[in-house]
Design an enzyme around this catalytic site. Sequence first.
Site, mmCIF file in Angstrom:
data_model
loop_
_atom_site.group_PDB
_atom_site.id
_atom_site.type_symbol
_atom_site.label_atom_id
_atom_site.label_comp_id
_atom_site.label_asym_id
_atom_site.label_seq_id
_atom_site.Cartn_x
_atom_site.Cartn_y
_atom_site.Cartn_z
ATOM 1 N N GLY A 41 0.829 -1.204 0.000
ATOM 2 C CA GLY A 41 0.000 0.000 0.000
ATOM 3 C C GLY A 41 0.857 1.245 0.000
ATOM 4 O O GLY A 41 1.189 1.796 1.056
ATOM 5 N N ASP A 66 1.933 -2.251 -4.652
ATOM 6 C CA ASP A 66 0.612 -1.610 -4.788
ATOM 7 C C ASP A 66 0.163 -1.793 -6.231
ATOM 8 O O ASP A 66 0.951 -1.576 -7.152
ATOM 9 C CB ASP A 66 0.713 -0.101 -4.464
ATOM 10 C CG ASP A 66 -0.639 0.557 -4.198
ATOM 11 O OD1 ASP A 66 -1.595 0.286 -4.946
ATOM 12 O OD2 ASP A 66 -0.724 1.344 -3.235
ATOM 13 N N GLY A 70 -6.159 1.715 -6.253
ATOM 14 C CA GLY A 70 -6.902 2.258 -5.116
ATOM 15 C C GLY A 70 -7.640 1.187 -4.337
ATOM 16 O O GLY A 70 -7.950 0.112 -4.865
ATOM 17 N N HIS A 139 -8.284 -2.450 3.336
ATOM 18 C CA HIS A 139 -8.725 -2.500 4.726
ATOM 19 C C HIS A 139 -9.996 -3.313 4.933
ATOM 20 O O HIS A 139 -10.611 -3.254 5.993
ATOM 21 C CB HIS A 139 -8.909 -1.076 5.275
ATOM 22 C CG HIS A 139 -7.595 -0.395 5.560
ATOM 23 N ND1 HIS A 139 -6.381 -1.031 5.406
ATOM 24 C CD2 HIS A 139 -7.303 0.851 5.997
ATOM 25 C CE1 HIS A 139 -5.404 -0.197 5.735
ATOM 26 N NE2 HIS A 139 -5.933 0.958 6.087
ATOM 27 N N HIS A 164 -0.649 -0.278 9.956
ATOM 28 C CA HIS A 164 -1.259 1.058 10.016
ATOM 29 C C HIS A 164 -2.769 0.959 10.189
ATOM 30 O O HIS A 164 -3.378 -0.060 9.892
ATOM 31 C CB HIS A 164 -0.947 1.844 8.724
ATOM 32 C CG HIS A 164 -1.184 3.315 8.884
ATOM 33 N ND1 HIS A 164 -1.956 4.051 8.008
ATOM 34 C CD2 HIS A 164 -0.759 4.180 9.842
ATOM 35 C CE1 HIS A 164 -1.964 5.309 8.413
ATOM 36 N NE2 HIS A 164 -1.256 5.420 9.521
HETATM 37 N N1 SAH Z 1 0.862 4.103 2.660
HETATM 38 C C1 SAH Z 1 0.146 5.131 1.926
HETATM 39 C C2 SAH Z 1 -1.368 4.933 1.905
HETATM 40 C C3 SAH Z 1 -1.835 3.646 1.307
HETATM 41 S S1 SAH Z 1 -3.538 3.698 0.844
HETATM 42 C C4 SAH Z 1 0.513 6.500 2.486
HETATM 43 O O1 SAH Z 1 1.460 6.618 3.283
HETATM 44 O O2 SAH Z 1 -0.101 7.495 2.095
HETATM 45 C C5 SAH Z 1 -3.821 2.039 0.439
HETATM 46 C C6 SAH Z 1 -3.192 1.565 -0.863
HETATM 47 O O3 SAH Z 1 -3.318 0.152 -0.897
HETATM 48 C C7 SAH Z 1 -3.859 2.084 -2.148
HETATM 49 O O4 SAH Z 1 -2.936 2.782 -2.928
HETATM 50 C C8 SAH Z 1 -4.355 0.815 -2.858
HETATM 51 O O5 SAH Z 1 -4.169 0.835 -4.267
HETATM 52 C C9 SAH Z 1 -3.491 -0.253 -2.226
HETATM 53 N N2 SAH Z 1 -4.107 -1.582 -2.218
HETATM 54 C C10 SAH Z 1 -5.330 -1.916 -1.759
HETATM 55 N N3 SAH Z 1 -5.544 -3.238 -1.879
HETATM 56 C C11 SAH Z 1 -4.411 -3.750 -2.435
HETATM 57 C C12 SAH Z 1 -3.999 -5.069 -2.823
HETATM 58 N N4 SAH Z 1 -4.810 -6.118 -2.652
HETATM 59 N N5 SAH Z 1 -2.799 -5.225 -3.372
HETATM 60 C C13 SAH Z 1 -1.964 -4.158 -3.550
HETATM 61 N N6 SAH Z 1 -2.289 -2.901 -3.191
HETATM 62 C C14 SAH Z 1 -3.494 -2.697 -2.638
HETATM 63 MG MG MG Z 2 -3.239 3.631 6.222
#
Ligand code: SAH
Ligand code: MG
Length: 205
Positions: A41, A66, A70, A139, A164
């Site tokens: 992520g 990632d 999204g 999440h 997180h």
């Molecule tokens: N760490 C980042 C926030 C992450 S938001 C920060 O510091 O701002 C969550 C991210 O998880 C998103 O970009 C989304 O594309 C990714 N994500 C969600 N499900 C996922 C999966 N199954 N595999 C890979 N990435 C995933």
């Molecule tokens: Mg987070």
Amino acid sequence: MTLELPFPVDTVKGFLHPDEGEALYRHAQIQAPRGPLLEIGSYCGKSTLYLGLAARNSGGCVFAVDHHRGSEEHQPGEFFHDAELFDAGEATMDSFREFRRTLRRAELEDTVIPVVAGSALAARQWRTPLAMVFIDGGHSLDAALADYRNWAGHVQRGGILAIHDIYDSAESGGQAPRAILKLALASGLFRQVERVESLVILQRL
Ligand code: SAH
Ligand code: MG
């Protein structure tokens, strides 16, 4: 080495409190000489920035997993949707361009290895022990459980598992990350060493 940010961190879109970023940086700093770091992520690279700066200090690296499509809450019509990250031509979310921009601005292109794939796919062939894993992907309960089951076992002894978005009650936030925190603690393989805002740091025994 104390943290020196190359530009104001609030110019990077994302979901990480600066104190959480500093905690990631501190642990990454200790862990990076011992093995690769990996995050699930990355979004636009805010957390990657802290992990990457720490890894760069010791010539280490960060795998940044990632799919850049999204999470549920980033999709059109959802609460955390950002229209600037929507690729209208492809009719899909795409944070990868912005993520790369962050890496370039921070001179982290030789430190961070983007893995543009779903976390489960990336995990399928993974064999390398990791010094630190930061879970901040999907999440939903299914996504969080999969990330825990697919990645926690790769954290080497003495290494760090950071999770997180830990909220103590459902009123303050989704409970899936807290569910995997409980699993990690119940496994007997991890002990909690720090908590900063919604970030919990566990160490592999
Ligand atoms: N760490 C980042 C926030 C992450 S938001 C920060 O510091 O701002 C969550 C991210 O998880 C998103 O970009 C989304 O594309 C990714 N994500 C969600 N499900 C996922 C999966 N199954 N595999 C890979 N990435 C995933
Ligand atoms: Mg987070």
